[in-house]
Scaffold this active site. Structure first.
Site, mmCIF file in Angstrom:
data_model
loop_
_atom_site.group_PDB
_atom_site.id
_atom_site.type_symbol
_atom_site.label_atom_id
_atom_site.label_comp_id
_atom_site.label_asym_id
_atom_site.label_seq_id
_atom_site.Cartn_x
_atom_site.Cartn_y
_atom_site.Cartn_z
ATOM 1 N N PRO A 4 0.810 -1.222 0.000
ATOM 2 C CA PRO A 4 0.000 0.000 0.000
ATOM 3 C C PRO A 4 0.839 1.267 0.000
ATOM 4 C CG PRO A 4 -0.118 -1.092 2.134
ATOM 5 C CD PRO A 4 0.566 -2.038 1.204
ATOM 6 N N GLU A 11 1.993 -7.487 9.167
ATOM 7 C CA GLU A 11 2.144 -6.040 9.335
ATOM 8 C C GLU A 11 2.993 -5.396 8.238
ATOM 9 O OE1 GLU A 11 1.467 -2.367 11.030
ATOM 10 O OE2 GLU A 11 0.528 -4.309 11.426
ATOM 11 N N ARG A 68 -2.875 -9.133 -20.839
ATOM 12 C CA ARG A 68 -3.765 -8.807 -21.958
ATOM 13 C C ARG A 68 -3.108 -7.868 -22.962
ATOM 14 N NH1 ARG A 68 -6.891 -4.400 -21.839
ATOM 15 N NH2 ARG A 68 -8.746 -5.552 -22.514
ATOM 16 N N ASP A 116 -8.821 0.985 -25.114
ATOM 17 C CA ASP A 116 -9.319 0.850 -23.745
ATOM 18 C C ASP A 116 -9.270 2.180 -23.014
ATOM 19 O OD1 ASP A 116 -9.818 -1.824 -23.950
ATOM 20 O OD2 ASP A 116 -7.949 -2.456 -23.014
#
Length: 248
Positions: free
Chosen positions: A90, A117, A155, A170
């Site tokens: 994150p 953690e 892809r 896209d």
């Protein structure tokens, strides 16, 4: 392309890698997947991969040794080929289509999926080439995030989708969101497809699609336009959208 994934829950990837486009890419030989349980590289008899953090604090930290040894085992056969080693975290840079296109050019990707953690900092400093986050939220582990990235990268590989245009138009690939799509019937419950799409005039259709891409981006993701270089025609369209908005 070769894709290695390090996880203590390798069973999570079975359905994902053996379905849809990811399976098609593997069947075509465009990509080779390998999921490794880095618990197998733990040096103790209990196969422990985490420990308490120095200095105290809540939670457990992934140890450096199992992950170091796992990555080294994946690169031992060809030390001249330097893989991109991606840490799912994150704290990493936010994932974008541009990053997907960058990773799609690599020959070997290694994804490290963490839990607990956090990671021993030496993993970041001495193994990892990229730290990536798929959004500003926290998941239980890095597995789901790595699946998202693998799908978005694979892809883009040559011949996987069949037509290059399938991904070139896209959302985000062009810098704008994708235009609306319609299919048969042309009149569904009194709701009709725009006449231009039925006209057979490809120049007008492309112009309509380009305009709708800009309209949709302005309405839904105006932040994308901050770094997008508009043509003169697009500038006029944007002025038109703004005037229309002022009427309501």
């Amino acid at each position: 392309m070769k894709i290695d994934i390090l996880s203590i829950f390798p069973e999570m990837f079975t359905g994902v890698l053996e379905s849809s486009i990811l399976k098609k890419a593997s069947d075509k030989g465009a990509v080779e997947y390998n999921v490794t349980d880095f618990r197998d590289f733990a040096s103790n008899k209990h196969k422990t991969v985490d420990d308490y953090p120095y200095g105290g604090g809540a939670g457990m930290v992934l140890k450096a040794q199992p992950i170091f040894d796992a990555v080294e085992s994946l690169t031992a056969s060809n030390k001249s080929l330097k893989p991109r080693v991606v840490l799912m975290c994150p704290q990493g840079e936010r994932y974008t289509q541009k990053k997907a296109e960058e990773l799609a050019k690599e020959e070997h990707l290694i994804f490290i999926c963490g839990h607990y953690e956090g990671y021993d900092e030496r993993i970041r400093e001495h193994i990892v080439t990229d730290e990536i986050s798929i959004g500003d939220y926290v998941l239980t582990g890095g597995e789901l995030a790595s699946m998202v990235i693998v799908d978005s990268v694979v892809r883009l590989l040559p011949d996987v989708l069949g037509k290059v245009e399938s991904h070139e138009q896209d959302s985000f690939s062009t810098g704008l969101l994708e235009h609306p799509h319609y299919t048969r019937p042309s009149d569904f419950r009194g709701i009709k497809v725009p006449d231009v799409l039925l006209s057979g005039n490809h120049a007008n259709i492309e112009k309509w699609r380009s305009k709708e891409m800009l309209r949709r981006t302005w309405e839904r993701r105006p932040d994308l336009l901050e770094s997008f270089s508009l043509t003169k025609e697009q500038e006029e369209w944007l002025k038109e959208f703004k005037k229309q908005d002022e009427r309501y």
